[in-house]
Design a protein around this motif. Structure first.
Motif, short mmCIF file in Angstrom:
data_model
loop_
_atom_site.label_atom_id
_atom_site.label_comp_id
_atom_site.label_asym_id
_atom_site.label_seq_id
_atom_site.Cartn_x
_atom_site.Cartn_y
_atom_site.Cartn_z
N PHE A 46 0.86 -1.16 -0.23
CA PHE A 46 -0.02 -0.06 0.10
C PHE A 46 0.82 1.28 0.06
CE2 PHE A 46 -3.33 -2.51 2.40
CZ PHE A 46 -3.84 -3.27 1.29
N ILE A 47 1.87 1.17 0.83
CA ILE A 47 2.94 2.34 0.98
C ILE A 47 3.47 2.61 -0.53
CG2 ILE A 47 4.96 3.20 1.69
CD1 ILE A 47 2.66 3.21 3.96
N VAL A 48 3.92 1.66 -1.16
CA VAL A 48 4.62 1.71 -2.41
C VAL A 48 3.89 2.14 -3.54
CG1 VAL A 48 5.81 0.35 -4.20
CG2 VAL A 48 6.52 0.01 -1.93
N GLY A 49 2.54 1.35 -3.34
CA GLY A 49 1.60 1.84 -4.45
C GLY A 49 0.96 3.31 -4.44
N PHE A 94 -6.42 5.45 -3.59
CA PHE A 94 -5.08 4.85 -3.34
C PHE A 94 -5.37 3.57 -2.57
CE2 PHE A 94 -4.27 9.75 -2.88
CZ PHE A 94 -3.71 9.92 -4.08
N PRO A 95 -4.20 2.50 -3.04
CA PRO A 95 -4.11 1.44 -2.11
C PRO A 95 -4.06 1.42 -0.91
CG PRO A 95 -2.40 1.86 -3.53
CD PRO A 95 -3.20 2.66 -3.83
N GLY A 96 -4.86 0.68 -0.05
CA GLY A 96 -5.08 1.01 1.47
C GLY A 96 -5.87 1.91 2.01
N VAL A 97 -6.43 2.58 1.22
CA VAL A 97 -7.19 3.65 1.98
C VAL A 97 -8.75 3.45 1.61
CG1 VAL A 97 -7.70 6.18 1.73
CG2 VAL A 97 -5.56 5.46 1.40
N GLY A 98 -9.33 3.17 2.74
CA GLY A 98 -10.85 3.07 2.83
C GLY A 98 -11.65 4.21 3.26
#
Length: 433
Positions: free
Chosen positions: A243-246, A280-284
């Motif tokens: 998620f951080i990298v993406g 963004f990945p990991g953001v809900g």
């Protein structure tokens, strides 16, 4: 060429003997006498003085004397209820009623007294803009006492806890820093979140050490891009590593730069901000609401987690107790807070959220403390909270459960083998009849 001794010289040149005698008398004359002719000392430049005596006196002022008042009363800012209650994970306790953290590129300590809050900038070359940046970060343009008065009239629960939790203020953080802090916060606990955020921060410039703790400016997106998913996993980020990298890659791809794009969201309606962040990945929805509330001027954003859901059911919308927390119900909780508290509902939510924290319970009288045990129904509803990680593969969900418990698979195997060994030893010592 004739060579004369000093005696012969003065014999043939008596005027020279007289001149030397006068010079000798002047050099031996006590200071203050009329005959004293002191040699003039040449004026030294600032640079020559620095070489001889070290830094100018002003830069060697004792640190204790460099503290300055913010002119803010405890009713407007309570540090213990603001910088270490889950809005940010970048501040550390460095003394009695003292906290140290980073604002922009400045290493700053804040100190609470019974009358005011003062600050110290640890850099020697402090510039005039530091206090302005700090005041903006602390959101001091909003009068907290006025908001507390409004919220107290609007809600019985708020009115009950507010006298014990004065000065709980919302921060106005840098959006880049806020995004990555709350990606780390997903399904996590505070100590572990802080460790992850510290790891990310160490990619930025080192600013100094206070009470044995190193502090860094939060890295730029370009600096974060040097981290690989493997490095992050090795550092304990687990499934959050990708998620951080993406998210770094997604922000770097934004036209005009990722930081400017995030800052531009401050001008949009809340729904648009949440939708944009959720790409963004990991953001809900919950993480997006946290970022919107703590860094994007969305004062009525309501991050709905277990505590907030329980607050809403207990005090505002008891009819939601029998429903699962879907996106629709999430929105209903948001609307319930806004209906009760208005356009600054997020500030009221923060005070009510803080009142639920175990670390704050001792500040409240017993009759206002949160119930220690939940009912079976509340537990079931808490488990039904909307997952922020719906896109995570099953194996990553299993991994996250191990991480939350602080165990690795290897440790679990060792524990199993140890139990088995103890069981065999027990049978050997106490054989059955």
């Amino acid at each position: 060429m004739r060579s004369w001794s000093p005696v012969q010289h003065y014999k043939h040149h008596p005027q020279h003997l007289m001149a030397h005698a006068v010079a000798l008398k002047s050099s031996c004359t006590p200071p203050g006498s009329p005959q004293c002719h002191l040699r003039q000392i040449p004026t030294r430049t600032r640079s020559s003085c620095r070489k001889l005596f070290g830094p100018p006196i002003a830069s060697r002022t004792p640190e204790e004397n460099r503290w300055r008042s913010l002119g803010v009363s405890p009713k407007e800012l309570n540090l213990a209820l603001t910088v270490v209650t889950g809005q940010t994970f970048r501040w550390r306790s460095t003394g009695n009623s003292q906290f140290t953290g980073v604002v922009g590129s400045h290493l700053i300590s804040l100190r609470q007294s019974s009358e005011e809050v003062s600050f110290l900038v640890h850099s020697r070359d402090e510039d005039a803009s530091v206090e302005e940046e700090l005041r903006d970060y602390l959101n001091l343009g909003t009068l907290l006492e006025d908001l507390y008065a409004e919220f107290t009239l609007a809600d019985v629960r708020f009115a009950a806890v507010a006298p014990y939790l004065t000065g709980a203020r919302l921060l106005r953080q840098n959006p880049v820093e806020c995004v990555f802090q709350f990606i780390c916060s997903s399904n996590n606990h505070i100590s572990r979140i802080s460790g992850m955020v510290d790891f990310l921060a160490r990619q930025g410039p080192f600013l100094g050490t206070v009470e044995g703790i190193d502090f860094h400016a939060f890295p730029s997106l370009e600096q974060l891009s040097s981290l690989t998913e493997t490095q992050l996993r090795d550092a304990g980020f687990g499934y959050r590593a990708k998620f951080i990298v993406g998210t770094v890659e997604a922000l770097l791809s934004k036209e005009g730069g990722g930081e400017d794009w995030l800052l531009s969201l401050r001008k949009l309606p809340l729904d648009d901000v949440v939708k944009s962040l959720c790409t963004f990945p990991g953001v809900g929805p919950k993480v997006a609401a946290c970022i919107a509330l703590f860094s994007m001027d969305q004062h009525h954003a309501i991050p709905v987690d277990t505590h907030v859901w329980q607050i809403a059911v207990r005090y505002f919308v008891p009819e939601l107790a029998d429903r699962s927390l879907t996106l629709k119900v999430h929105q209903e909780v948001q609307e319930a807070f806004v209906k009760r508290f208005g356009k600054y509902a997020g500030w009221a939510h923060t005070v009510l959220f803080i009142a639920e924290l175990s670390s704050v319970q001792n500040l409240l009288p017993k009759h206002l403390r949160s119930p220690k045990q939940q009912t079976g129904k509340t537990k079931r509803k808490a488990k039904a909270l909307l997952s922020e990680d719906a896109s995570i593969e099953n194996e990553e969900k299993v991994e996250s459960k191990w991480e939350v418990k602080g165990l690795t698979v290897a440790e679990a195997i060792v524990r199993t083998e140890r139990k088995s060994l103890l069981k065999r030893k027990g049978k050997a010592l106490f054989p059955s009849d």
